[in-house]
Design a protein around this motif. Structure first.
Motif, short mmCIF file in Angstrom:
data_model
loop_
_atom_site.label_atom_id
_atom_site.label_comp_id
_atom_site.label_asym_id
_atom_site.label_seq_id
_atom_site.Cartn_x
_atom_site.Cartn_y
_atom_site.Cartn_z
N GLN A 169 0.81 -1.23 0.00
CA GLN A 169 0.00 0.00 0.00
C GLN A 169 0.83 1.27 0.00
O GLN A 169 0.52 2.22 -0.69
N GLU A 170 1.91 1.28 0.79
CA GLU A 170 2.63 2.53 1.04
C GLU A 170 4.06 2.54 0.51
O GLU A 170 4.72 3.58 0.57
N GLY A 171 4.58 1.41 0.04
CA GLY A 171 5.97 1.32 -0.39
C GLY A 171 6.88 1.04 0.79
O GLY A 171 6.44 1.01 1.94
N LEU A 172 8.15 0.85 0.50
CA LEU A 172 9.13 0.57 1.56
C LEU A 172 9.52 1.87 2.26
O LEU A 172 9.96 2.81 1.60
N PRO A 173 9.37 1.94 3.57
CA PRO A 173 9.77 3.16 4.28
C PRO A 173 11.27 3.19 4.56
O PRO A 173 11.88 2.15 4.83
N GLY A 174 11.86 4.37 4.48
CA GLY A 174 13.27 4.55 4.85
C GLY A 174 14.20 3.58 4.17
O GLY A 174 14.13 3.37 2.97
N ASP A 175 15.08 2.99 4.97
CA ASP A 175 16.08 2.05 4.45
C ASP A 175 15.62 0.59 4.51
O ASP A 175 16.42 -0.31 4.27
N HIS A 176 14.36 0.36 4.86
CA HIS A 176 13.89 -1.02 4.97
C HIS A 176 14.01 -1.75 3.64
O HIS A 176 13.77 -1.17 2.58
N HIS A 177 14.41 -3.01 3.71
CA HIS A 177 14.42 -3.90 2.57
C HIS A 177 14.42 -5.33 3.12
O HIS A 177 14.71 -5.55 4.30
N PHE A 178 14.05 -6.28 2.29
CA PHE A 178 13.86 -7.64 2.77
C PHE A 178 14.65 -8.65 1.94
O PHE A 178 14.72 -8.55 0.73
N PHE A 179 15.22 -9.63 2.64
CA PHE A 179 15.77 -10.83 2.03
C PHE A 179 14.82 -11.95 2.43
O PHE A 179 14.64 -12.21 3.63
N ILE A 180 14.22 -12.59 1.45
CA ILE A 180 13.28 -13.68 1.73
C ILE A 180 13.78 -14.93 1.04
O ILE A 180 13.91 -14.96 -0.19
N THR A 181 14.08 -15.95 1.83
CA THR A 181 14.50 -17.24 1.29
C THR A 181 13.30 -18.18 1.36
O THR A 181 12.62 -18.24 2.39
N PHE A 182 13.06 -18.88 0.25
CA PHE A 182 11.89 -19.77 0.22
C PHE A 182 12.24 -21.07 -0.49
O PHE A 182 13.21 -21.16 -1.24
N ASP A 183 11.41 -22.07 -0.23
CA ASP A 183 11.54 -23.42 -0.79
C ASP A 183 10.96 -23.41 -2.20
O ASP A 183 9.74 -23.28 -2.37
N THR A 207 13.29 -18.08 5.52
CA THR A 207 13.79 -16.95 6.30
C THR A 207 13.21 -15.65 5.77
O THR A 207 12.93 -15.52 4.57
N PHE A 208 13.03 -14.72 6.66
CA PHE A 208 12.59 -13.36 6.34
C PHE A 208 13.48 -12.43 7.14
O PHE A 208 13.50 -12.51 8.37
N VAL A 209 14.25 -11.57 6.45
CA VAL A 209 15.20 -10.70 7.13
C VAL A 209 15.05 -9.28 6.62
O VAL A 209 14.94 -9.05 5.42
N ASP A 210 15.03 -8.33 7.55
CA ASP A 210 15.11 -6.91 7.23
C ASP A 210 16.41 -6.41 7.87
O ASP A 210 16.43 -6.05 9.04
N PRO A 211 17.51 -6.42 7.10
CA PRO A 211 18.80 -6.06 7.69
C PRO A 211 18.91 -4.60 8.11
O PRO A 211 19.76 -4.26 8.94
N SER A 212 18.03 -3.74 7.63
CA SER A 212 18.11 -2.32 8.00
C SER A 212 17.83 -2.10 9.48
O SER A 212 18.27 -1.11 10.05
N VAL A 213 17.09 -3.02 10.09
CA VAL A 213 16.78 -2.92 11.52
C VAL A 213 17.20 -4.18 12.29
O VAL A 213 16.74 -4.40 13.40
N GLU A 214 18.04 -5.00 11.66
CA GLU A 214 18.52 -6.23 12.27
C GLU A 214 17.39 -7.12 12.79
O GLU A 214 17.42 -7.60 13.92
N PHE A 215 16.40 -7.33 11.93
CA PHE A 215 15.27 -8.18 12.29
C PHE A 215 15.26 -9.40 11.38
O PHE A 215 15.48 -9.28 10.17
N PRO A 269 19.92 -0.50 18.72
CA PRO A 269 19.93 -1.92 18.39
C PRO A 269 21.21 -2.60 18.84
O PRO A 269 22.27 -2.02 18.90
N LYS A 270 21.09 -3.89 19.19
CA LYS A 270 22.26 -4.68 19.52
C LYS A 270 22.21 -5.95 18.68
O LYS A 270 21.30 -6.14 17.90
N GLU A 271 23.19 -6.81 18.86
CA GLU A 271 23.23 -8.03 18.07
C GLU A 271 22.04 -8.92 18.38
O GLU A 271 21.51 -8.91 19.48
N ALA A 272 21.68 -9.72 17.39
CA ALA A 272 20.54 -10.61 17.52
C ALA A 272 20.81 -11.71 18.55
O ALA A 272 21.92 -12.18 18.69
#
Length: 165
Positions: free
Chosen positions: A28-42, A102-110, A152-155
Motif C-alpha cells: 500500500q505505502e511502499g518501503l519506508p526509509g532504508d527497509h528492505h527484505f531478504f526472503i528465502t523460500f523453498d 527466512t525473512f530478514v530486514d537487515p536495515s533494523v537487524e530483524f 539496536p544490539k546483536e541478535a
C-alpha cells in the motif's frame, strides 16, 4: 481435543501473520526509509510459482531481495505475488507463506527463520493433525552499558526447543 498445545505451529502461524502484515503495508505505502527484505523460500513447495529457468537454476531454495525495484506486489491470506527483475528480465513470482524459510530486514537487524524437525513415527501422537514444527526467532532487546534501553544490539536467537520436554 489434542493432548498437547502445539506451540511450534502456533508460533509459525503468528510469524507468518507478521510477514503478511508487513508486506501488505509495503504493497500500500511502499518501503519506508532504508527497509528492505531478504526472503528465502523453498522452490520445491507445490504452490510456489516461478519461471522454469528460475526453478532450474534454484532447484531447492532461492533468496529474493525486495528493495529498489519491484512491481505488482499483491498480498493475500496464503501468500504474496511480486514481479522482480532478474538480469533485466521482469519475472512474476508467487510465494506462499509456508514456503518461506527466512525473512530478514537487515536495515533494523530483524529476522525470522522457519525450521522443521524430523520426528520418528513413535514420537508422533496419533491424534495430532500436523507434525510439530520448531521455529527460531531472532529477538532484539536493545540495551546500553548500564543495562538500560538503547539502540539496536546483536541478535539473540531463541529456539523453541528450550521449552520442549
Amino acid at each position: 481435543m489434542a493432548k498437547t498445545i502445539d506451540y511450534g505451529n502456533l508460533m509459525h502461524e503468528a510469524m507468518r501473520g507478521l510477514i503478511r502484515k508487513v508486506l501488505a503495508a509495503v504493497a500500500q505505502e511502499g518501503l519506508p526509509g532504508d527497509h528492505h527484505f531478504f526472503i528465502t523460500f523453498d522452490t520445491m513447495h507445490p504452490d510456489v510459482e516461478l519461471a522454469d529457468w528460475l526453478s532450474d537454476r534454484y532447484p531447492e531454495e532461492m533468496t529474493i531481495v525486495i528493495q529498489h525495484w519491484f512491481d505488482n506486489l499483491e498480498v493475500s491470506a496464503d501468500g504474496f505475488a511480486i514481479t522482480l527483475n532478474f538480469g533485466d528480465s521482469p519475472e512474476p513470482l508467487y510465494i506462499p507463506y509456508d514456503a518461506i524459510r527466512t525473512f530478514v530486514d537487515p536495515s533494523v537487524e530483524f529476522g525470522l527463520r522457519f525450521e522443521t524437525q524430523e520426528y520418528d513415527a513413535e514420537e508422533i501422537d496419533e491424534d495430532e493433525e500436523e507434525l510439530p514444527q520448531d521455529a527460531e526467532v531472532k529477538a532484539f532487546a536493545p540495551k546500553d552499558e548500564d543495562d538500560k534501553p538503547a539502540g539496536p544490539k546483536e541478535a539473540e536467537i531463541v529456539s523453541l526447543d528450550k521449552f520442549r520436554k
